[in-house]
Design a protein around this motif. Structure first.
Motif, mmCIF file in Angstrom:
data_model
loop_
_atom_site.group_PDB
_atom_site.id
_atom_site.type_symbol
_atom_site.label_atom_id
_atom_site.label_comp_id
_atom_site.label_asym_id
_atom_site.label_seq_id
_atom_site.Cartn_x
_atom_site.Cartn_y
_atom_site.Cartn_z
ATOM 1 N N MET A 1 0.834 -1.191 0.000
ATOM 2 C CA MET A 1 0.000 0.000 0.000
ATOM 3 C C MET A 1 0.879 1.254 0.000
ATOM 4 N N ALA A 2 0.310 2.381 -0.373
ATOM 5 C CA ALA A 2 1.083 3.617 -0.517
ATOM 6 C C ALA A 2 1.337 4.323 0.810
ATOM 7 N N THR A 3 0.440 4.134 1.780
ATOM 8 C CA THR A 3 0.503 4.891 3.032
ATOM 9 C C THR A 3 1.138 4.066 4.142
ATOM 10 N N PRO A 4 2.153 4.584 4.831
ATOM 11 C CA PRO A 4 2.726 3.844 5.958
ATOM 12 C C PRO A 4 1.773 3.830 7.152
ATOM 13 N N CYS A 5 1.909 2.823 7.970
ATOM 14 C CA CYS A 5 1.088 2.720 9.175
ATOM 15 C C CYS A 5 1.373 3.908 10.093
ATOM 16 N N PRO A 6 0.346 4.555 10.623
ATOM 17 C CA PRO A 6 0.576 5.704 11.502
ATOM 18 C C PRO A 6 1.178 5.283 12.841
ATOM 19 N N GLU B 1 -10.903 -8.653 -0.819
ATOM 20 C CA GLU B 1 -11.137 -8.436 0.611
ATOM 21 C C GLU B 1 -10.658 -7.069 1.051
ATOM 22 N N VAL B 2 -9.495 -6.653 0.554
ATOM 23 C CA VAL B 2 -9.007 -5.313 0.877
ATOM 24 C C VAL B 2 -10.006 -4.271 0.379
ATOM 25 N N GLY B 3 -10.542 -4.473 -0.831
ATOM 26 C CA GLY B 3 -11.533 -3.541 -1.365
ATOM 27 C C GLY B 3 -12.782 -3.474 -0.505
ATOM 28 N N LYS B 4 -13.259 -4.604 -0.025
ATOM 29 C CA LYS B 4 -14.453 -4.614 0.836
ATOM 30 C C LYS B 4 -14.177 -3.918 2.169
ATOM 31 N N LEU B 5 -12.989 -4.105 2.711
ATOM 32 C CA LEU B 5 -12.633 -3.432 3.962
ATOM 33 C C LEU B 5 -12.534 -1.923 3.754
ATOM 34 N N GLU B 6 -12.016 -1.524 2.616
ATOM 35 C CA GLU B 6 -11.950 -0.095 2.305
ATOM 36 C C GLU B 6 -13.352 0.483 2.122
ATOM 37 N N GLU B 7 -14.246 -0.259 1.482
ATOM 38 C CA GLU B 7 -15.636 0.196 1.322
ATOM 39 C C GLU B 7 -16.308 0.397 2.675
ATOM 40 N N ALA B 8 -15.929 -0.430 3.643
ATOM 41 C CA ALA B 8 -16.528 -0.332 4.982
ATOM 42 C C ALA B 8 -15.975 0.859 5.761
ATOM 43 N N GLY B 9 -14.871 1.442 5.279
ATOM 44 C CA GLY B 9 -14.329 2.627 5.942
ATOM 45 C C GLY B 9 -12.884 2.526 6.379
ATOM 46 N N CYS B 10 -12.186 1.440 5.996
ATOM 47 C CA CYS B 10 -10.798 1.261 6.404
ATOM 48 C C CYS B 10 -9.837 1.934 5.422
ATOM 49 N N GLN B 11 -8.745 2.434 5.954
ATOM 50 C CA GLN B 11 -7.647 2.956 5.139
ATOM 51 C C GLN B 11 -6.553 1.897 5.081
ATOM 52 N N SER B 12 -6.056 1.614 3.879
ATOM 53 C CA SER B 12 -4.996 0.621 3.713
ATOM 54 C C SER B 12 -3.639 1.241 4.042
ATOM 55 N N VAL B 13 -2.843 0.529 4.833
ATOM 56 C CA VAL B 13 -1.519 1.005 5.231
ATOM 57 C C VAL B 13 -0.525 -0.147 5.145
ATOM 58 N N HIS B 14 0.759 0.184 5.168
ATOM 59 C CA HIS B 14 1.797 -0.843 5.101
ATOM 60 C C HIS B 14 2.805 -0.641 6.223
ATOM 61 N N LEU B 15 3.619 -1.689 6.429
ATOM 62 C CA LEU B 15 4.689 -1.649 7.433
ATOM 63 C C LEU B 15 6.060 -1.570 6.800
ATOM 64 N N GLY B 16 6.128 -1.417 5.492
ATOM 65 C CA GLY B 16 7.415 -1.411 4.817
ATOM 66 C C GLY B 16 7.531 -2.592 3.881
ATOM 67 N N PRO B 17 8.706 -2.810 3.317
ATOM 68 C CA PRO B 17 8.867 -3.843 2.291
ATOM 69 C C PRO B 17 8.934 -5.263 2.825
ATOM 70 N N ARG B 18 9.137 -5.447 4.095
ATOM 71 C CA ARG B 18 9.278 -6.807 4.642
ATOM 72 C C ARG B 18 7.914 -7.442 4.878
ATOM 73 N N ILE B 19 7.841 -8.735 4.649
ATOM 74 C CA ILE B 19 6.622 -9.498 4.895
ATOM 75 C C ILE B 19 6.783 -10.232 6.221
ATOM 76 N N LEU B 20 5.881 -10.005 7.134
ATOM 77 C CA LEU B 20 5.983 -10.561 8.481
ATOM 78 C C LEU B 20 4.947 -11.657 8.704
ATOM 79 N N ARG B 21 5.296 -12.604 9.530
ATOM 80 C CA ARG B 21 4.308 -13.581 9.989
ATOM 81 C C ARG B 21 3.269 -12.876 10.856
ATOM 82 N N VAL B 22 2.083 -13.459 10.936
ATOM 83 C CA VAL B 22 1.012 -12.845 11.718
ATOM 84 C C VAL B 22 1.441 -12.656 13.169
ATOM 85 N N GLU B 23 2.098 -13.659 13.744
ATOM 86 C CA GLU B 23 2.481 -13.561 15.150
ATOM 87 C C GLU B 23 3.503 -12.453 15.382
ATOM 88 N N THR B 24 4.236 -12.051 14.332
ATOM 89 C CA THR B 24 5.158 -10.925 14.426
ATOM 90 C C THR B 24 4.458 -9.617 14.093
#
Length: 239
Positions: A176-181, A202-225
């Motif tokens: 996503m274009a926006t970093p996590c606040p 799913e991301v589109g449906k969450l955005e329709e519900a009112g969510c803003q998409s954000v990212h944590l950077g280029p690394r892909i993390l496990r859910v527990e991390t």
């Protein structure tokens, strides 16, 4: 020192409790208590304080307790989490409880395998046990609430919009274009996908519900991390 968490059924009187089972083991192996020791205690959804060990046997421990301290403030966060793999689900629950997350919604996603919902860790007793472990670790008493929603679309369309009212709503997704606040002070809702992330739909449906998409950077993390990284990034109060 970890907290000995007390449930209503443990109380013999307003200031006397009896502990058995795993929490007796916690008293022995983690707190390493002996008769006459004073240990930190807290009542579920109530105050914290100290307990004096009056009697300790192989089968039970009797404590006299004085509960006169407030529990840590909860995070103003609603966590909406695609059901993790059962092998990591326990750790994620304990982490959420330790960080002060009190409102947890487990939802379905295309990449969540159907078998995940069959795990015994979703039983009421197992949920309580793992949340208790997290609270003991963090010295907290407010038991998180866990809501289970096995259908993605009905939840996102029918329940999520109302759940997001008055909150800063975010969905964490790679690319996503926006970093996590950071350093939030207002209430927020955070959606985290499964291993491999939410689908574009799913991301589109969450955005329709009112969510803003954000990212944590280029690394892909496990859910527990990703869970502790995102929560601690949003709120300084969990550290």
């Amino acid at each position: 020192m970890n907290l000995a968490l007390l449930f209503d059924e443990d109380f013999l009187s307003p200031d006397r409790v009896l502990l058995r089972g795993r929490r007796l083991e916690h008293l022995n192996t983690v707190l390493k208590a002996c008769a006459g020791d004073r240990i930190p205690v807290g009542r579920v959804n109530g105050a914290m304080g100290h307990g004096d060990v009056l009697r300790l046997t192989d089968s039970e421990a009797e404590l006299q307790v004085n509960l006169n301290q407030k529990a840590p403030a909860p995070l103003p966060l609603t966590l909406i989490l695609a059901m993790p793999r059962p092998k990591m689900f326990r750790r994620v629950l304990q982490t959420c409880a330790s960080l002060g997350v009190k409102d947890i919604w487990l939802i379905n996603s295309y990449k969540v395998e159907k078998s995940f919902w069959q795990t015994p860790w979703l039983s009421e007793d197992n949920l309580r046990e793992n949340l208790t472990l997290g609270l003991e670790q963090a010295k907290d008493t407010a038991m998180p609430r866990v809501h289970i929603r096995k259908l993605f679309k009905p939840f996102v369309e029918d329940e999520l919009p109302a759940l997001l009212v008055g909150k800063r709503a975010l969905v964490a997704h790679p690319g996503m274009a926006t970093p996590c606040p950071t350093h939030l002070s207002e209430p927020a809702a955070l959606c985290i996908g499964p291993e491999g992330g939410f689908t574009d739909y799913e991301v589109g449906k969450l955005e329709e519900a009112g969510c803003q998409s954000v990212h944590l950077g280029p690394r892909i993390l496990r859910v527990e991390t990703a869970v502790p990284v995102l929560v601690s990034r949003l709120y300084d109060g969990c550290l």
